[in-house]
Design a protein around this motif. Structure first.
Motif, PDB file in Angstrom:
ATOM      1  N   UNK A  66     -50.405  13.918  78.451  1.00 56.19           N
ATOM      2  CA  UNK A  66     -49.094  14.529  78.223  1.00 56.19           C
ATOM      3  C   UNK A  66     -49.252  15.891  77.549  1.00 56.19           C
ATOM      4  N   UNK A  67     -50.174  15.978  76.604  1.00 50.71           N
ATOM      5  CA  UNK A  67     -50.383  17.259  75.908  1.00 50.71           C
ATOM      6  C   UNK A  67     -50.812  18.349  76.888  1.00 50.71           C
ATOM      7  N   UNK A  68     -51.621  17.966  77.880  1.00 52.43           N
ATOM      8  CA  UNK A  68     -52.163  19.005  78.773  1.00 52.43           C
ATOM      9  C   UNK A  68     -51.287  19.255  79.999  1.00 52.43           C
ATOM     10  N   UNK A  69     -50.505  18.255  80.432  1.00 54.35           N
ATOM     11  CA  UNK A  69     -49.821  18.409  81.728  1.00 54.35           C
ATOM     12  C   UNK A  69     -48.290  18.404  81.673  1.00 54.35           C
ATOM     13  N   UNK A  70     -47.713  18.006  80.544  1.00 58.87           N
ATOM     14  CA  UNK A  70     -46.252  17.819  80.533  1.00 58.87           C
ATOM     15  C   UNK A  70     -45.506  19.128  80.782  1.00 58.87           C
ATOM     16  N   UNK A  71     -45.890  20.188  80.090  1.00 62.40           N
ATOM     17  CA  UNK A  71     -45.164  21.459  80.192  1.00 62.40           C
ATOM     18  C   UNK A  71     -45.083  21.919  81.650  1.00 62.40           C
ATOM     19  N   UNK A  72     -46.250  21.962  82.307  1.00 62.20           N
ATOM     20  CA  UNK A  72     -46.266  22.456  83.694  1.00 62.20           C
ATOM     21  C   UNK A  72     -45.597  21.469  84.659  1.00 62.20           C
ATOM     22  N   UNK A  73     -45.380  20.220  84.202  1.00 62.99           N
ATOM     23  CA  UNK A  73     -44.778  19.200  85.081  1.00 62.99           C
ATOM     24  C   UNK A  73     -43.284  19.012  84.818  1.00 62.99           C
ATOM     25  N   UNK A  74     -42.708  19.888  83.983  1.00 64.58           N
ATOM     26  CA  UNK A  74     -41.265  19.786  83.713  1.00 64.58           C
ATOM     27  C   UNK A  74     -40.917  18.481  82.997  1.00 64.58           C
ATOM     28  N   UNK A  75     -41.822  18.098  82.098  1.00 70.96           N
ATOM     29  CA  UNK A  75     -41.613  16.868  81.311  1.00 70.96           C
ATOM     30  C   UNK A  75     -41.706  17.230  79.836  1.00 70.96           C
ATOM     31  N   UNK A  76     -40.832  16.657  79.020  1.00 73.73           N
ATOM     32  CA  UNK A  76     -41.081  16.697  77.580  1.00 73.73           C
ATOM     33  C   UNK A  76     -41.293  15.268  77.113  1.00 73.73           C
ATOM     34  N   UNK A  77     -42.009  15.109  76.011  1.00 74.69           N
ATOM     35  CA  UNK A  77     -42.357  13.758  75.582  1.00 74.69           C
ATOM     36  C   UNK A  77     -42.222  13.628  74.075  1.00 74.69           C
ATOM     37  N   UNK A  78     -41.958  12.416  73.662  1.00 81.69           N
ATOM     38  CA  UNK A  78     -41.936  12.099  72.239  1.00 81.69           C
ATOM     39  C   UNK A  78     -42.639  10.760  72.060  1.00 81.69           C
ATOM     40  N   UNK A  79     -43.593  10.738  71.153  1.00 81.84           N
ATOM     41  CA  UNK A  79     -44.258   9.480  70.809  1.00 81.84           C
ATOM     42  C   UNK A  79     -43.755   9.067  69.438  1.00 81.84           C
ATOM     43  N   UNK A  80     -43.311   7.833  69.334  1.00 84.67           N
ATOM     44  CA  UNK A  80     -42.758   7.361  68.066  1.00 84.67           C
ATOM     45  C   UNK A  80     -43.714   6.319  67.477  1.00 84.67           C
ATOM     46  N   UNK A  81     -44.356   6.694  66.379  1.00 86.98           N
ATOM     47  CA  UNK A  81     -45.270   5.770  65.700  1.00 86.98           C
ATOM     48  C   UNK A  81     -44.473   4.944  64.709  1.00 86.98           C
ATOM     49  N   UNK A  82     -44.606   3.645  64.826  1.00 86.40           N
ATOM     50  CA  UNK A  82     -43.743   2.733  64.055  1.00 86.40           C
ATOM     51  C   UNK A  82     -44.519   1.825  63.116  1.00 86.40           C
ATOM     52  N   UNK A  83     -45.857   1.843  63.248  1.00 90.37           N
ATOM     53  CA  UNK A  83     -46.645   0.825  62.553  1.00 90.37           C
ATOM     54  C   UNK A  83     -46.451  -0.510  63.261  1.00 90.37           C
ATOM     55  N   UNK A  84     -46.885  -1.581  62.596  1.00 91.37           N
ATOM     56  CA  UNK A  84     -46.662  -2.886  63.223  1.00 91.37           C
ATOM     57  C   UNK A  84     -45.216  -3.312  62.985  1.00 91.37           C
ATOM     58  N   UNK A  85     -44.762  -4.190  63.840  1.00 91.96           N
ATOM     59  CA  UNK A  85     -43.389  -4.663  63.682  1.00 91.96           C
ATOM     60  C   UNK A  85     -43.329  -5.559  62.444  1.00 91.96           C
ATOM     61  N   UNK A  86     -42.240  -5.433  61.716  1.00 92.59           N
ATOM     62  CA  UNK A  86     -42.107  -6.146  60.438  1.00 92.59           C
ATOM     63  C   UNK A  86     -42.391  -7.648  60.606  1.00 92.59           C
ATOM     64  N   UNK A  87     -41.850  -8.229  61.669  1.00 90.60           N
ATOM     65  CA  UNK A  87     -42.003  -9.677  61.867  1.00 90.60           C
ATOM     66  C   UNK A  87     -43.487 -10.063  61.990  1.00 90.60           C
ATOM     67  N   UNK A  88     -44.246  -9.145  62.592  1.00 92.72           N
ATOM     68  CA  UNK A  88     -45.665  -9.419  62.853  1.00 92.72           C
ATOM     69  C   UNK A  88     -46.458  -9.605  61.551  1.00 92.72           C
ATOM     70  N   UNK A  89     -46.091  -8.819  60.540  1.00 90.06           N
ATOM     71  CA  UNK A  89     -46.808  -8.898  59.260  1.00 90.06           C
ATOM     72  C   UNK A  89     -46.762 -10.307  58.675  1.00 90.06           C
ATOM     73  N   UNK A  90     -45.667 -11.016  58.980  1.00 86.29           N
ATOM     74  CA  UNK A  90     -45.458 -12.334  58.382  1.00 86.29           C
ATOM     75  C   UNK A  90     -45.842 -13.485  59.312  1.00 86.29           C
ATOM     76  N   UNK A  91     -46.337 -13.161  60.496  1.00 87.15           N
ATOM     77  CA  UNK A  91     -46.734 -14.234  61.427  1.00 87.15           C
ATOM     78  C   UNK A  91     -47.907 -15.011  60.846  1.00 87.15           C
ATOM     79  N   UNK A  92     -47.805 -16.322  60.936  1.00 84.80           N
ATOM     80  CA  UNK A  92     -48.875 -17.175  60.423  1.00 84.80           C
ATOM     81  C   UNK A  92     -50.230 -16.826  61.054  1.00 84.80           C
TER      82      UNK A  92
END
Ligand SMILES: NC(=O)c1ccc[n+]([C@@H]2O[C@H](COP(=O)([O-])OP(=O)(O)OC[C@H]3O[C@@H](n4cnc5c(N)ncnc54)[C@H](OP(=O)(O)O)[C@@H]3O)[C@@H](O)[C@H]2O)c1
Length: 316
Positions: free
Chosen positions: A146-172
């Motif tokens: 995406x960093x190298x090809x999005x601009x020339x391909x008429x695409x914009x992108x957003x990556x959203x880093x969330x960490x692990x899902x809250x529920x996952x931290x508490x999974x047995x």
């Protein structure tokens, strides 16, 4: 992209599992927005259709040209197709998105906005976890594509880093908060295990909060074009986690440190065990970030922290 009154916005949300279902109400409540839920088994999801939400039969393992043509009809494509994808599938999707952007360019339409399935850790830092997690390595390749090809391909992108899902931290099965440990004496104690050491930290976010913040990103309340942005429901060290669990449950907390050598040794005995691979990677870097760097902090969006979540799910 701005949400102006007389312009409609067409969003394709692919997948309606844990994340897609949590995102839907937040996206569907945006003004002038029409959501198409792309799913491969329509009968399973008919309850999600609504006033501005329709269902589309879509299988992302299908042929690329047809998928690109479909994607080109939307202004925004958000992938929620799960983490356990087959090798190559996230790269296939990214390439189809790039082709969809090119189709839109030919039709003189504005950029296609893509949110890939990267709702997790900072893959630029984790890399492929020293070879343990090829999928994490592929996430980095998608970023670089995406960093190298999005601009020339008429695409914009957003990556959203969330960490692990809250529920996952508490999974047995995750083993960090262990309410059923063998060491539990008459269930009067609970075991909290640190991955690496007690100062090591982890970022966690509730899926509903990811949806809430995503909606604000989509309306353009924060600069997010062609970049990685961060969300955090909370960032806690394992020491802080142990203190929270003690406070919330009123139980004695047994502390156990799973050092990197211990985690690697445990994995060596059971080398195909995915959870054990994850634990080694989560004992490394790139799995937590400062809450002050997040979109939710920047926009003062209230989110659930670890203590609130634990009080609800473990509290007495
Ligand atoms: N970031 C983290 O913290 C973290 C940590 C551990 C695990 N995870 C994983 O993240 C997952 C949650 O993410 P999620 O909501 O994106 O995944 P999910 O709950 O597994 O849902 C995936 C959705 O995508 C659909 N789908 C799957 N393959 C498809 C295809 N070929 N074409 C079209 N649709 C397809 C599924 O449809 P069907 O119903 O037809 O299958 C389902 O609706 C969990 O499964 C969890 O294992 C995340």
């Amino acid at each position: 992209m701005t949400f102006v009154a007389d312009t409609s916005h067409k969003i394709l949300l692919i997948g309606a599992g844990e994340l897609g279902a949590a995102f839907l109400p937040h996206l569907a409540s945006l003004p002038n927005t029409y959501i198409t839920l792309g799913i491969r088994t329509i009968s399973k999801y008919t309850h999600l259709a609504g006033l501005n939400t329709s269902l589309l039969n879509l299988d992302i393992s299908g042929p690329s040209p047809a998928l690109s043509e479909t994607f080109a009809k939307f202004d925004i494509v958000i992938s929620c197709t799960g983490f356990g994808q087959d090798a190559g599938s996230i790269t296939k999707l990214a390439n189809e998105i790039l082709e969809a952007g090119r189709l839109r360019k030919v039709a003189e339409r504005e950029k296609l906005w893509f949110f890939p399935w990267q709702w997790g850790v900072d893959y630029d830092i984790t890399g492929d976890g020293e070879g343990l997690m090829p999928l994490f390595g592929e996430q980095v390749e998608v970023r670089n594509l995406l960093r190298s090809k999005a601009e020339e391909s008429n695409v914009k992108w957003t990556i959203v880093s969330t960490g692990i899902f809250m529920s996952f931290l508490f999974q047995q099965f995750w083993g960090v908060v262990d309410a059923q440990s063998e060491s539990t004496v008459l269930r009067e104690s609970i075991t909290v295990r640190a991955l690496r050491d007690w100062e090591h930290s982890v970022t966690v976010t509730d899926v509903n909060d990811i949806g809430k913040v995503l909606a604000r990103i989509v309306v353009g309340d924060v600069e997010s074009e062609d970049r990685v942005v961060y969300i955090a429901g909370d960032t806690v060290s394992y020491s802080e986690l142990a203190e929270i669990i003690a406070r919330v449950t009123g139980k004695e907390v047994q502390r156990e440190e799973w050092t990197i050598p211990h985690l690697k040794e445990d994995l060596a005995k059971d080398p195909d065990n995915m959870i054990k691979k994850y634990r080694v990677v989560f004992a490394g870097d790139g799995v937590s970030w400062d809450k002050k760097l997040t979109v939710n902090h920047q926009l003062s969006i209230p989110v659930i922290d670890v203590e609130t979540y634990a009080r609800k799910h473990l509290g007495t």
